[in-house]
Scaffold this motif. Structure first.
Motif, PDB file in Angstrom:
ATOM      1  N   VAL A 143      -1.682  45.705  21.545  1.00 27.52           N
ATOM      2  CA  VAL A 143      -2.424  45.257  22.804  1.00 27.52           C
ATOM      3  C   VAL A 143      -3.720  46.135  23.050  1.00 27.52           C
ATOM      4  O   VAL A 143      -4.692  45.885  23.540  1.00 27.52           O
ATOM      5  CB  VAL A 143      -1.634  45.527  23.947  1.00 27.52           C
ATOM      6  N   ILE A 144      -3.809  47.085  22.141  1.00 24.91           N
ATOM      7  CA  ILE A 144      -5.305  47.631  22.054  1.00 24.91           C
ATOM      8  C   ILE A 144      -6.315  46.845  21.554  1.00 24.91           C
ATOM      9  O   ILE A 144      -7.212  46.787  22.163  1.00 24.91           O
ATOM     10  CB  ILE A 144      -5.051  48.985  21.111  1.00 24.91           C
ATOM     11  N   CYS A 145      -6.063  46.177  20.382  1.00 31.42           N
ATOM     12  CA  CYS A 145      -7.267  45.364  19.564  1.00 31.42           C
ATOM     13  C   CYS A 145      -7.035  43.898  20.075  1.00 31.42           C
ATOM     14  O   CYS A 145      -7.788  42.972  19.537  1.00 31.42           O
ATOM     15  CB  CYS A 145      -7.327  45.657  18.116  1.00 31.42           C
ATOM     16  N   MET A 146      -5.673  43.542  20.657  1.00 29.74           N
ATOM     17  CA  MET A 146      -5.390  42.238  21.043  1.00 29.74           C
ATOM     18  C   MET A 146      -5.442  41.371  20.044  1.00 29.74           C
ATOM     19  O   MET A 146      -5.700  40.037  19.854  1.00 29.74           O
ATOM     20  CB  MET A 146      -6.446  41.817  22.158  1.00 29.74           C
ATOM     21  N   CYS A 147      -5.005  41.929  18.738  1.00 29.83           N
ATOM     22  CA  CYS A 147      -4.908  40.992  17.326  1.00 29.83           C
ATOM     23  C   CYS A 147      -3.731  40.861  17.253  1.00 29.83           C
ATOM     24  O   CYS A 147      -2.741  41.949  17.287  1.00 29.83           O
ATOM     25  CB  CYS A 147      -5.669  41.586  16.347  1.00 29.83           C
ATOM     26  N   LEU A 207      -7.367  53.227  30.241  1.00 30.63           N
ATOM     27  CA  LEU A 207      -6.398  52.831  29.181  1.00 30.63           C
ATOM     28  C   LEU A 207      -6.950  51.673  28.397  1.00 30.63           C
ATOM     29  O   LEU A 207      -7.686  50.962  28.935  1.00 30.63           O
ATOM     30  CB  LEU A 207      -5.006  52.325  29.508  1.00 30.63           C
ATOM     31  N   PRO A 208      -6.568  52.063  26.948  1.00 32.37           N
ATOM     32  CA  PRO A 208      -7.285  50.764  26.156  1.00 32.37           C
ATOM     33  C   PRO A 208      -6.903  49.473  26.362  1.00 32.37           C
ATOM     34  O   PRO A 208      -7.202  48.352  26.010  1.00 32.37           O
ATOM     35  CB  PRO A 208      -6.883  51.423  24.666  1.00 32.37           C
ATOM     36  N   VAL A 209      -5.805  49.151  27.160  1.00 30.90           N
ATOM     37  CA  VAL A 209      -5.365  47.821  27.388  1.00 30.90           C
ATOM     38  C   VAL A 209      -6.058  47.361  28.593  1.00 30.90           C
ATOM     39  O   VAL A 209      -5.975  46.238  28.798  1.00 30.90           O
ATOM     40  CB  VAL A 209      -3.748  47.876  27.768  1.00 30.90           C
ATOM     41  N   LYS A 267     -13.803  37.845  22.155  1.00 36.33           N
ATOM     42  CA  LYS A 267     -12.371  37.292  22.503  1.00 36.33           C
ATOM     43  C   LYS A 267     -12.265  37.190  24.121  1.00 36.33           C
ATOM     44  O   LYS A 267     -11.767  36.215  24.524  1.00 36.33           O
ATOM     45  CB  LYS A 267     -11.240  38.296  21.953  1.00 36.33           C
ATOM     46  N   PRO A 298      -0.309  53.254  26.157  1.00 30.67           N
ATOM     47  CA  PRO A 298      -1.131  52.477  27.000  1.00 30.67           C
ATOM     48  C   PRO A 298      -0.404  51.421  27.479  1.00 30.67           C
ATOM     49  O   PRO A 298      -0.898  50.629  28.537  1.00 30.67           O
ATOM     50  CB  PRO A 298      -2.021  51.895  25.964  1.00 30.67           C
ATOM     51  N   GLN A 358     -14.686  46.592  16.232  1.00 24.87           N
ATOM     52  CA  GLN A 358     -13.624  46.155  17.168  1.00 24.87           C
ATOM     53  C   GLN A 358     -14.056  45.952  18.595  1.00 24.87           C
ATOM     54  O   GLN A 358     -13.350  44.929  19.015  1.00 24.87           O
ATOM     55  CB  GLN A 358     -12.615  47.503  17.053  1.00 24.87           C
ATOM     56  N   PRO A 361     -12.395  49.989  22.903  1.00 28.77           N
ATOM     57  CA  PRO A 361     -11.596  50.207  24.010  1.00 28.77           C
ATOM     58  C   PRO A 361     -11.158  51.553  24.248  1.00 28.77           C
ATOM     59  O   PRO A 361     -10.386  51.772  25.058  1.00 28.77           O
ATOM     60  CB  PRO A 361     -10.492  49.154  23.900  1.00 28.77           C
ATOM     61  N   LEU A 402     -13.048  42.292  20.388  1.00 34.07           N
ATOM     62  CA  LEU A 402     -12.368  42.323  21.575  1.00 34.07           C
ATOM     63  C   LEU A 402     -13.283  41.915  22.906  1.00 34.07           C
ATOM     64  O   LEU A 402     -12.574  40.798  23.552  1.00 34.07           O
ATOM     65  CB  LEU A 402     -12.115  43.977  21.828  1.00 34.07           C
TER      66      LEU A 402
END
Lengths: 142, 200
Positions: free
Chosen positions: A88-92, B112-114, B12, A125, B5, B66, B9
């Motif tokens: 979920v950090i890089c959404m990959c 948060l990185p999310v 996307k 996270p 990165q 992020p 992101l």
């Protein structure tokens, strides 16, 4: 008791030669200063410092953090759904062979993504659970 | 590496937002060449002093996104306890991550990185509806919000009336569409109108 410091005579000659060549070429400036890429750390919010400028307190905090992170289990994505499908950090989506890091709260991320994050904040996270507290509870229960 | 990165992101997220627009705002990069600078239009939420207003803001992402939060600031004039007088948005989720030794905010309340453009804007919209007057960025606005709610409403109305003048062309669109100003409509038209001159 032997002497480990071996000084072959050929070394001395090469040093002398080196000196000679420097003297004969005045255009050659002094050697560039020794430079090393120093990692930058983030000991607290809004504070970023290269490793050689950290205070003692910050050094201890970062050393502890690095130690704790190294104790978190890692693995390689083998396609099993149990480990989740996406970081979920890089959404990959995870790809076979990706290095993963498992947190005690059972959330999984790319090792690279979560390690960088944990050096900034030691919480998951996804569920915001403090990783050190979660580590303690897993030790207690096992 | 970190920049790549963030770039991926954000690309996307832009694709996701174009495919599934979210009610309440419209967002996209100001310049196609720089994905790290976004422009945002926020539609004032219902049952708040901001209802009916359109507010323009900018999101500036750092190269470490992020892992680090973007900075958000309103370009339109704003009157809100948690928005400073220069337009800067002050909410905990946009604060640098980590534990500060003073315990002012816990790591869980911070960045948060999310978080994505969508989650940030949803938080900002809920902040418009429900200000936090305990840690104000604009003390005068916080005081007015607490003590003179009617004056606060008028002050906000004055703000977005000025914004409306600068957004006069939105009114035309609204008139054409039987005064039905829905954000989905703006979503569809924003970029089209921004890039091509209007023809009548």
């Amino acid at each position: 008791m032997g002497n480990c410091l071996k000084t072959p005579t050929t070394d001395d000659i090469s040093l002398l030669r080196g000196n000679d060549s420097q003297e004969s070429d005045p255009n050659l400036g002094p050697p560039p200063p020794y430079q090393e890429r120093v990692p930058v750390y983030h000991p607290s919010p809004n504070v970023s410092r290269p490793a050689n400028q950290l205070t003692e307190e910050e050094q201890i905090k970062i050393a502890k953090r690095l130690g704790l992170i190294s104790h978190l289990p890692t693995g390689v994505y083998d396609g099993s759904v149990k480990k989740g499908k996406e970081c979920v950090i890089c959404m990959c989506d995870f790809v076979l062979g990706d290095s993963l890091r498992f947190l005690p709260c059972m959330h999984t991320y790319h090792k690279k993504c979560i390690d960088d994050w944990l050096m900034r904040a030691f919480i998951c996270p996804s569920c915001m659970e403090p990783v050190d507290a979660a580590l303690l509870t897993t030790y207690e229960s096992s | 590496m970190a920049r790549d990165q963030g770039n991926l992101l954000l690309q996307k997220q832009l694709a996701d937002l174009n495919k599934n627009p979210v009610e309440g705002f419209s967002a996209g990069p100001i310049d196609d060449a720089d994905i790290f600078k976004w422009e945002v239009l926020i539609y004032g939420p219902h049952d708040t002093p901001y209802e009916g207003g359109l507010f323009k803001a900018e999101l500036n992402f750092p190269k470490e996104y992020p892992l680090r939060p973007p900075k958000m600031s309103f370009i339109s004039e704003m009157w809100h306890p948690n928005i400073d007088k220069d337009g800067g948005v002050c909410i905990s989720i946009l604060h640098e991550p980590g534990d500060d030794k003073y315990g002012y905010e816990t790591a869980a309340e911070r960045w948060l990185p999310v978080h994505t453009v969508e989650t940030i804007l949803v938080s900002v919209i809920s902040m418009l509806a429900d200000p936090n007057d305990e840690s104000p960025a604009n003390v005068d606005a916080a005081k007015m919000w607490r003590e003179q709610p009617e004056d606060f409403k008028k002050r906000v109305a004055r703000c977005y009336f000025q914004n409306w003048i600068s957004f006069a062309f939105w009114k035309k669109i609204a008139a054409i569409n039987h005064m039905c100003l829905k954000i989905s409509l703006i979503n569809r038209r924003t970029h089209h109108i921004c890039k091509k001159p209007l023809r009548y």
